[in-house]
Design a protein around this motif. Sequence first.
Motif, PDB file in Angstrom:
ATOM      1  N   GLN A 113      67.188 -27.816  30.624  1.00 52.81           N
ATOM      2  CA  GLN A 113      67.066 -28.689  31.281  1.00 52.81           C
ATOM      3  C   GLN A 113      68.336 -29.244  31.646  1.00 52.81           C
ATOM      4  N   ILE A 114      69.065 -29.834  32.157  1.00 46.19           N
ATOM      5  CA  ILE A 114      70.220 -30.350  32.742  1.00 46.19           C
ATOM      6  C   ILE A 114      69.331 -31.838  32.690  1.00 46.19           C
ATOM      7  N   SER A 118      66.290 -32.439  37.116  1.00 49.00           N
ATOM      8  CA  SER A 118      64.861 -31.944  37.459  1.00 49.00           C
ATOM      9  C   SER A 118      65.385 -30.402  37.514  1.00 49.00           C
ATOM     10  N   GLY A 119      66.126 -30.200  37.820  1.00 52.73           N
ATOM     11  CA  GLY A 119      67.288 -28.500  37.408  1.00 52.73           C
ATOM     12  C   GLY A 119      67.282 -27.965  36.422  1.00 52.73           C
ATOM     13  N   ARG A 120      67.661 -26.489  35.851  1.00 55.94           N
ATOM     14  CA  ARG A 120      68.084 -25.638  35.007  1.00 55.94           C
ATOM     15  C   ARG A 120      69.404 -25.201  34.874  1.00 55.94           C
ATOM     16  N   GLU A 121      69.599 -25.176  33.865  1.00 56.10           N
ATOM     17  CA  GLU A 121      70.837 -23.862  34.160  1.00 56.10           C
ATOM     18  C   GLU A 121      70.354 -22.364  33.506  1.00 56.10           C
ATOM     19  N   PHE A 122      70.512 -21.035  33.389  1.00 59.34           N
ATOM     20  CA  PHE A 122      70.273 -19.852  32.826  1.00 59.34           C
ATOM     21  C   PHE A 122      71.404 -19.034  32.349  1.00 59.34           C
ATOM     22  N   PHE A 123      71.274 -18.967  31.319  1.00 61.13           N
ATOM     23  CA  PHE A 123      71.842 -18.125  30.828  1.00 61.13           C
ATOM     24  C   PHE A 123      71.412 -16.635  29.951  1.00 61.13           C
ATOM     25  N   VAL A 144      60.085 -31.175  25.692  1.00 59.77           N
ATOM     26  CA  VAL A 144      58.914 -29.833  24.725  1.00 59.77           C
ATOM     27  C   VAL A 144      60.104 -28.787  26.156  1.00 59.77           C
ATOM     28  N   SER A 145      59.742 -28.890  27.433  1.00 52.85           N
ATOM     29  CA  SER A 145      60.257 -28.280  28.311  1.00 52.85           C
ATOM     30  C   SER A 145      62.090 -28.213  28.407  1.00 52.85           C
ATOM     31  N   GLY A 146      62.630 -28.218  27.410  1.00 54.32           N
ATOM     32  CA  GLY A 146      64.106 -28.141  27.194  1.00 54.32           C
ATOM     33  C   GLY A 146      64.518 -27.142  26.784  1.00 54.32           C
ATOM     34  N   ILE A 147      63.821 -26.070  26.318  1.00 59.03           N
ATOM     35  CA  ILE A 147      64.571 -24.479  26.764  1.00 59.03           C
ATOM     36  C   ILE A 147      63.545 -23.867  26.993  1.00 59.03           C
ATOM     37  N   LEU A 148      63.555 -23.374  28.576  1.00 55.79           N
ATOM     38  CA  LEU A 148      62.236 -22.155  28.559  1.00 55.79           C
ATOM     39  C   LEU A 148      62.799 -20.787  28.364  1.00 55.79           C
ATOM     40  N   LEU A 149      62.255 -19.668  27.965  1.00 57.02           N
ATOM     41  CA  LEU A 149      62.933 -17.963  27.581  1.00 57.02           C
ATOM     42  C   LEU A 149      62.065 -16.983  28.770  1.00 57.02           C
ATOM     43  N   MET A 150      63.048 -16.497  29.180  1.00 53.53           N
ATOM     44  CA  MET A 150      62.185 -15.928  29.869  1.00 53.53           C
ATOM     45  C   MET A 150      62.195 -14.024  29.442  1.00 53.53           C
ATOM     46  N   THR A 151      61.101 -13.230  29.119  1.00 51.65           N
ATOM     47  CA  THR A 151      62.073 -12.315  28.917  1.00 51.65           C
ATOM     48  C   THR A 151      60.223 -11.090  28.822  1.00 51.65           C
ATOM     49  N   LYS A 152      60.705 -10.250  29.039  1.00 46.81           N
ATOM     50  CA  LYS A 152      59.321  -8.584  29.237  1.00 46.81           C
ATOM     51  C   LYS A 152      58.876  -8.516  28.430  1.00 46.81           C
TER      52      LYS A 152
END
Length: 201
Positions: A113-114, A118-123, A144-152
């Motif tokens: 979370q930047i 409202s936007g995010r930067e993804f790595f 609470v939503s500061g880091i979002l992990l996207m995994t399968k």
Amino acid sequence: MQPQCIYCRTTTGSFKKGEHVIPQAFGKFGPETWVLHDIVCDDCNSHFDKAFEVYFNRSSLEAIERFNWDLKSRKEANHIHRTRVSVISVSAPSQGIKFSPVSHELLPQAGFQIAGQSGREFFTVEELESMKDFDKSKYDLKSVSGILLMTKDENSYNRLVGALARIGITFTQRSEAPPLGAHRVELEYVVKIDQINMRAV
């Protein structure tokens, strides 16, 4: 007459290999294939292949086209250098999320979370693993939503958590993010064009 290399000017080197004007990675054209004989020595031929062409073949928009024209099997899509070729969603609500250059599958990644936005930067996990410095002040990591992990799968999840720990971030899962829902995704290709690719061209 003794051949002479047009690059290093040697007349004593080996001239057994032909120099393909258009790299074979981009197709063969039967008897019309442009091949130079006895004017590029084998050492220079090999040098240009290893120093320039291999990067161009795997880290350019033309490299993506090799798959679209069936010059390369889609099973070999992992040969694309994802640190040099990125595919990013420019559509809300998935803006900034990164995808595989060929299959367009979702890549394992972390979205930060930047701060103040409202936007995010993804790595991607590869980007995090190779990162030397990470400026935590740019992001709202305490939210609470500061880091979002996207995994399968669990393996990519563990790899992401390890990559975060390496840059000094302890990740604790607090909840699962709601699904983004069905929406049309417009993708933007970002290609690093550097001296290697320019020389290959």
